[in-house]
Enzyme design. Structure first.
Site, PDB file in Angstrom:
ATOM      1  N   CYS A   1     -29.556  49.256  62.450  1.00 40.34           N
ATOM      2  CA  CYS A   1     -30.876  48.656  61.884  1.00 40.34           C
ATOM      3  C   CYS A   1     -31.016  49.337  60.638  1.00 40.34           C
ATOM      4  CB  CYS A   1     -31.959  49.019  62.789  1.00 40.34           C
ATOM      5  SG  CYS A   1     -33.614  48.495  62.217  1.00 40.34           S
ATOM      6  N   LEU A   2     -31.219  48.571  59.523  1.00 37.20           N
ATOM      7  CA  LEU A   2     -31.413  49.251  58.476  1.00 37.20           C
ATOM      8  C   LEU A   2     -32.437  50.424  58.044  1.00 37.20           C
ATOM      9  CD1 LEU A   2     -31.017  45.911  55.881  1.00 37.20           C
ATOM     10  CD2 LEU A   2     -29.296  47.714  56.756  1.00 37.20           C
TER      11      LEU A   2
ATOM     12  N   HIS B   1     -39.342  43.622  65.085  1.00 36.10           N
ATOM     13  CA  HIS B   1     -40.028  44.698  63.874  1.00 36.10           C
ATOM     14  C   HIS B   1     -41.374  44.103  63.655  1.00 36.10           C
ATOM     15  CE1 HIS B   1     -36.969  47.050  62.227  1.00 36.10           C
ATOM     16  NE2 HIS B   1     -35.893  46.042  62.446  1.00 36.10           N
TER      17      HIS B   1
ATOM     18  N   GLN C   1     -39.965  45.768  57.266  1.00 41.69           N
ATOM     19  CA  GLN C   1     -39.126  46.815  56.709  1.00 41.69           C
ATOM     20  C   GLN C   1     -39.083  46.907  55.186  1.00 41.69           C
ATOM     21  OE1 GLN C   1     -35.736  44.538  59.274  1.00 41.69           O
ATOM     22  NE2 GLN C   1     -34.987  46.856  59.132  1.00 41.69           N
TER      23      GLN C   1
ATOM     24  N   GLY D   1     -30.134  40.922  59.153  1.00 43.18           N
ATOM     25  CA  GLY D   1     -31.457  40.449  59.424  1.00 43.18           C
ATOM     26  C   GLY D   1     -32.457  41.354  58.641  1.00 43.18           C
TER      27      GLY D   1
ATOM     28  N   HIS E   1     -34.216  41.170  67.886  1.00 39.83           N
ATOM     29  CA  HIS E   1     -34.569  42.411  67.042  1.00 39.83           C
ATOM     30  C   HIS E   1     -35.116  42.298  65.828  1.00 39.83           C
ATOM     31  CE1 HIS E   1     -32.302  46.216  64.912  1.00 39.83           C
ATOM     32  NE2 HIS E   1     -33.271  45.761  64.121  1.00 39.83           N
ATOM     33  N   GLU E   2     -35.187  41.139  65.037  1.00 38.37           N
ATOM     34  CA  GLU E   2     -36.181  41.022  63.905  1.00 38.37           C
ATOM     35  C   GLU E   2     -37.548  40.833  64.475  1.00 38.37           C
ATOM     36  OE1 GLU E   2     -35.095  42.088  61.203  1.00 38.37           O
ATOM     37  OE2 GLU E   2     -32.937  41.864  61.896  1.00 38.37           O
TER      38      GLU E   2
HETATM   39 ZN    ZN Z   1     -33.928  46.344  62.429  1.00 36.39          ZN
END
Ligand code: ZN
Length: 184
Positions: free
Chosen positions: A99-100, A145, A50, A45, A141-142
């Site tokens: 998470c990236l 963000h 991000q 995701g 999670h997304e």
């Molecule tokens: Zn993330």
């Protein structure tokens, strides 16, 4: 095109993102670039903040993470625009998240198992849909963000303290994953 991923310390990750309209410039291209960037970084995701855009958009492609234990993911590839979580239900459960934007950090996070979500697709058609299990997990999670939140916000103070030095390293650009990142 691959975009650099904003990592912990970048202010865009802490902003509440804005809704967009169909007139948003080059939206199709941005979505395409987000899918490319996510795949290149082996993510399932990716939210627009991000990659530096403070707008309410995230993309998910979890098909590569599908397995016999996670059959819900075989077809879980989707675009979410202006999403709004309408309700949470079900029992909280724990899952080890990554998470990236937080390279080299993985932590157990508790989240409710079911959500009801209103969102638009890339054509701005509106949907209302219930998601559960791992799919609800990824969406939450997304969604965090675009609300300016990160999963580490949910950790207890002891876990937070244990990862403090790693967070500091990330924010100083000292942790370099295999994908392109930026801190400012
Ligand atoms: Zn993330």
């Amino acid at each position: 095109m691959i975009l650099p991923v904003c990592v912990y310390g970048h202010p865009v990750l802490r902003k509440v993102a804005s809704e967009i309209t169909p007139e948003y410039p080059d939206l199709k291209l941005l979505i395409e670039n987000m899918f490319d960037t996510m795949r290149k970084a082996d993510g399932v995701g990716l939210a627009a903040p991000q990659v530096g855009y403070s707008i309410r958009l995230f993309v998910i492609d979890a098909t590569s993470a599908a397995s016999e234990e996670k059959p819900d993911l075989y077809d879980f590839k989707k675009i979410f625009i202006n999403p709004q979580i309408l309700s949470y239900s079900g029992e909280e459960w724990t899952y080890n998240e990554g998470c990236l934007s937080l390279p080299e950090i993985r932590e157990d996070v508790d989240r409710p198992s079911v959500i009801k979500l209103r969102y638009c697709n890339e054509n701005f058609d509106v949907f209302e849909e219930e998601f559960d299990g791992i799919r609800a997990r990824i969406i939450q999670h997304e969604y965090d963000h675009i609300e300016g939140k990160l999963f580490i916000d949910k950790l207890n103070p002891i876990r937070r303290r244990l990862i403090a030095s790693k967070l500091k390293q990330i924010s100083k650009g000292k942790i370099t994953p295999a994908y392109k990142t930026k801190v400012v």
